[in-house]
Design an enzyme around this catalytic site. Structure first.
Site, short mmCIF file in Angstrom:
data_model
loop_
_atom_site.label_atom_id
_atom_site.label_comp_id
_atom_site.label_asym_id
_atom_site.label_seq_id
_atom_site.Cartn_x
_atom_site.Cartn_y
_atom_site.Cartn_z
N VAL A 294 1.33 -3.82 3.97
CA VAL A 294 1.28 -5.12 4.65
C VAL A 294 2.55 -5.94 4.42
O VAL A 294 2.76 -6.95 5.06
CB VAL A 294 0.06 -5.97 4.26
CG1 VAL A 294 -1.22 -5.38 4.80
CG2 VAL A 294 -0.01 -6.15 2.76
N LYS B 293 0.57 3.47 -2.94
CA LYS B 293 -0.63 4.28 -3.22
C LYS B 293 -0.36 5.77 -3.15
O LYS B 293 -0.86 6.55 -3.97
CB LYS B 293 -1.74 3.91 -2.23
CG LYS B 293 -2.25 2.48 -2.37
CD LYS B 293 -3.16 2.11 -1.21
CE LYS B 293 -3.69 0.69 -1.32
NZ LYS B 293 -4.40 0.27 -0.09
N SER C 38 0.79 -1.24 0.00
CA SER C 38 0.00 0.00 0.00
C SER C 38 0.82 1.28 0.00
O SER C 38 0.28 2.36 -0.25
CB SER C 38 -0.92 0.03 1.22
OG SER C 38 -1.86 -1.00 1.12
N TYR D 201 -2.70 -2.07 -10.68
CA TYR D 201 -2.79 -1.92 -9.23
C TYR D 201 -2.07 -3.07 -8.50
O TYR D 201 -1.29 -2.84 -7.57
CB TYR D 201 -4.26 -1.84 -8.81
CG TYR D 201 -4.44 -1.88 -7.31
CD1 TYR D 201 -4.06 -0.79 -6.52
CD2 TYR D 201 -4.97 -3.00 -6.68
CE1 TYR D 201 -4.19 -0.82 -5.14
CE2 TYR D 201 -5.11 -3.04 -5.29
CZ TYR D 201 -4.72 -1.96 -4.54
OH TYR D 201 -4.85 -2.00 -3.18
N TYR E 208 -3.92 3.60 7.55
CA TYR E 208 -5.20 2.90 7.60
C TYR E 208 -6.08 3.53 8.68
O TYR E 208 -6.06 4.74 8.89
CB TYR E 208 -5.01 1.41 7.86
CG TYR E 208 -4.12 0.72 6.83
CD1 TYR E 208 -4.43 0.79 5.48
CD2 TYR E 208 -3.00 0.01 7.22
CE1 TYR E 208 -3.62 0.15 4.54
CE2 TYR E 208 -2.20 -0.63 6.29
CZ TYR E 208 -2.53 -0.55 4.95
OH TYR E 208 -1.73 -1.18 4.03
#
Lengths: 343, 252
Positions: free
Chosen positions: A275, A83, A80, A205, A257
């Site tokens: 992660v 992103k 992530s 992605y 998060y």
């Protein structure tokens, strides 16, 4: 600006070894090596291969000094963390207004994989949750999937100063099992929030999440943001200056998060976790922090990484809203000046 | 606070090891705890001056750099060999003189971080007041490291064009590494030269203090590295000059 000379560059690598800041990082590394809270992500078998003892801490300053402790060369998938940086490229491709029309910038308080869109506008909440990241990936320009991926890899190279590869087994596993992400993509297609090249965008992605990085790369990513978008070692621009604040403000509000509120309160540094076990944290104008330890807490953040960032932020007064005199003055700990010398 | 003193010269044969041994011993004789590390891994030799034979050194700096032993295990107490008594102590960390070991470290290199952490560890474990680092001539990563960590860097040069030029190069490097204190020492000076005039000329040329000037000595040559000169000849003018340099190190 040009590349720094070989003498200065080699001298910098040596003073980074002798600096009290490296001694400090070594102690932090030692202190939290014994912290065995959390578990290694295992939703795909490839991630479960990570060794729980892997642990690296790296700090890169905006003047290009690199301080390392532990396993800073161990590769893992960025997940992530990608992103935030892909969001930056989408902004460069389309500008702020258009990107905001497709993805909001509100923190959700929901888990990263929740299937929630803003009811009024049908936009995903922010570019850091999976739905928002897929909508962001959809915005990346390029003739075809290959060209779009190449643009992403080139962007990461500008940030870190080195070439990056994809972990193909991780990519294929994510692709094979990413039903939830696929569902989110189709939901957004239904609302007209993403284009109809769904498979290509989902591949992109899953590929962006499977890019291999190490703790040093993560520190370089955030140091580049901290340095106004210019890699402090290669002096290459990685992102237009005007969008740096967009990226780091979304990192601050949404990067960790659903623990982002607690993180902002305790650490106060814009950051993004993955992660794979990585965290990248920005101290604007000062430095970037990269940590890697695959043991994740219940919210999917690296348990040791959080501790390291908490200590660094507190000890050096890096919290964005800190107005108190810090316990340690960063410049003195880098240079060993002003009586800071741990001999 | 412990002080790190690095002794370096750009060219070989300037007398680094002799200089290091004499300074370290002079300070240990004043009741200080002193450590000496021979980082000259390609051509170690200072152990001879401290009368430490290779057969007695089962563990060396090489073993530490290969992760085979702690740094403290590679340190030998040589106080008795040089007549250091009482509170004063002198320890030596030798490098290996085995050709295989030298070849291995040249072939595989070593982690400069480990070398650095070893220095710090040694100072802590042996509670040293002074750590002297003897180096290989020229520039290498151990030279850069020893310059960067030293509280005092001593550059040795002979009155020789090659040495003059090389010293200027080393000083550029030292300044890039933000060295804290630099001292020059002129060694092997021809007896017919005017020592004071030479000192002044060198200080003007480099803009740094010359801590001592040492005439070429037949007595030193005769000792041939079998012992520390200032212990064998405490009243010799060279020994007095070593004490003068030692005093300047202590006062830094």
């Amino acid at each position: 600006m040009s590349n720094i000379g070989d003498l200065q560059s080699f001298a910098n690598s040596i003073t980074a070894v002798t600096s009290p800041l490296r001694g400090y990082l070594n102690e932090l590394h030692q202190k939290y090596s014994s912290l065995n809270d959390g578990t290694v992500a295992d939703y795909i078998p490839e991630l479960a291969l990570a060794k729980p003892e892997w642990f690296g801490v790296c700090v890169v300053t905006t003047d290009g000094q690199i301080f390392e402790a532990g396993d800073c060369d161990q590769l893992f998938t960025i997940q992530s963390i990608s992103k935030a940086f892909v969001f930056g490229l989408a902004l460069e491709d389309h500008g702020r207004e258009y990107v905001n029309s497709k993805v909001s910038v509100e923190p959700t308080g929901e888990a990263f994989n929740s299937i929630v869109l803003d009811e009024a506008t049908n936009r995903p909440y922010n570019p850091m949750v999976n739905a928002g990241a897929i909508a962001t990936a959809d915005l990346i320009k390029g003739e075809n999937g290959t060209e779009r991926l190449k643009r992403l890899l080139e962007m990461f190279k500008r940030y870190t100063g080195r070439d990056h590869d994809i972990n193909v087994p991780v990519f294929l596993s994510e692709k094979a099992t990413g039903y939830r992400n696929r569902a989110m993509a189709y939901l957004m297609l239904n609302f007209g929030m993403v284009s109809d090249k769904i498979d290509e965008t989902l591949d992109l992605y899953f590929q962006q999440c499977s890019i291999l990085v190490n703790a040093k790369d993560l520190a370089m990513l955030s140091a580049t943001l901290a340095n106004g978008g210019i890699n402090p070692v290669t002096q290459e621009r990685a992102i237009a200056e005007q969008y740096v604040q967009d990226v780091i403000s979304v990192m601050l509000t949404c990067g960790m998060y659903d623990a982002s509120g607690e993180w902002t309160y305790r650490v106060g540094l814009p950051a993004k976790s993955g992660v794979g076990g990585g965290i990248t944290a920005v101290a604007p104008g000062k430095l970037g922090i990269g940590t890697f330890s695959p043991l994740l807490d219940a919210k999917g953040n690296s348990a040791r990484g959080i501790k390291v960032c908490e200590d660094l932020s507190r000890d050096f007064g890096l919290h964005l809203f800190n107005v108190a005199k810090p316990e340690r003055v960063l410049a003195d700990w880098i240079s060993g000046g002003n009586g800071v010398d741990d001999w | 606070m412990p002080k790190v003193v690095s002794i370096h010269s750009y060219r070989g044969g300037t007398g680094k090891s002799n200089f290091t041994a004499n300074l370290a011993t002079t300070i240990a004789l004043q009741g200080k705890r002193v450590g000496v590390v021979d980082t000259d891994v390609p051509s170690p030799g200072i152990h001879n001056l401290f009368c430490l034979e290779p057969e007695q050194t089962h563990k060396t700096l090489n073993n530490y750099l290969w992760g085979e032993s702690s740094i403290a295990e590679t340190a030998y107490d040589v106080s008795a060999n040089v007549g250091v008594e009482g509170t004063g102590k002198l320890f030596l960390v030798p490098s290996s003189v085995k050709a295989d070991d030298i070849a291995r470290i040249l072939k595989d290199s070593y982690d400069v971080k480990l070398m650095h952490d070893g220095f710090r560890n040694l100072v802590k474990t042996l509670q040293l007041d002074y750590l002297f680092i003897d180096t290989h001539p020229g520039l290498s990563k151990e030279t850069f490291l020893s310059i960067a960590i030293s509280h005092v860097l001593i550059l040795i040069l002979r009155p020789d064009k090659q040495d003059y030029q090389g010293t200027a190069v080393t000083m550029d490097v030292a300044r890039q590494l933000n060295v804290r204190k630099m001292l020059l020492a002129i060694n092997k000076v021809h007896s017919k030269l005017n020592l004071d005039a030479l000192k002044q000329k060198v200080e003007e040329a480099y803009g740094e203090t010359v801590a001592g000037v040492f005439p070429l000595s037949e007595d030193m040559v005769q000792l041939a590295s079998e012992g520390v000169f200032c212990v064998k000849y405490p009243d010799h003018s060279l020994s007095q000059e070593f004490r003068k340099v030692a005093q300047q190190i202590v006062e830094v």
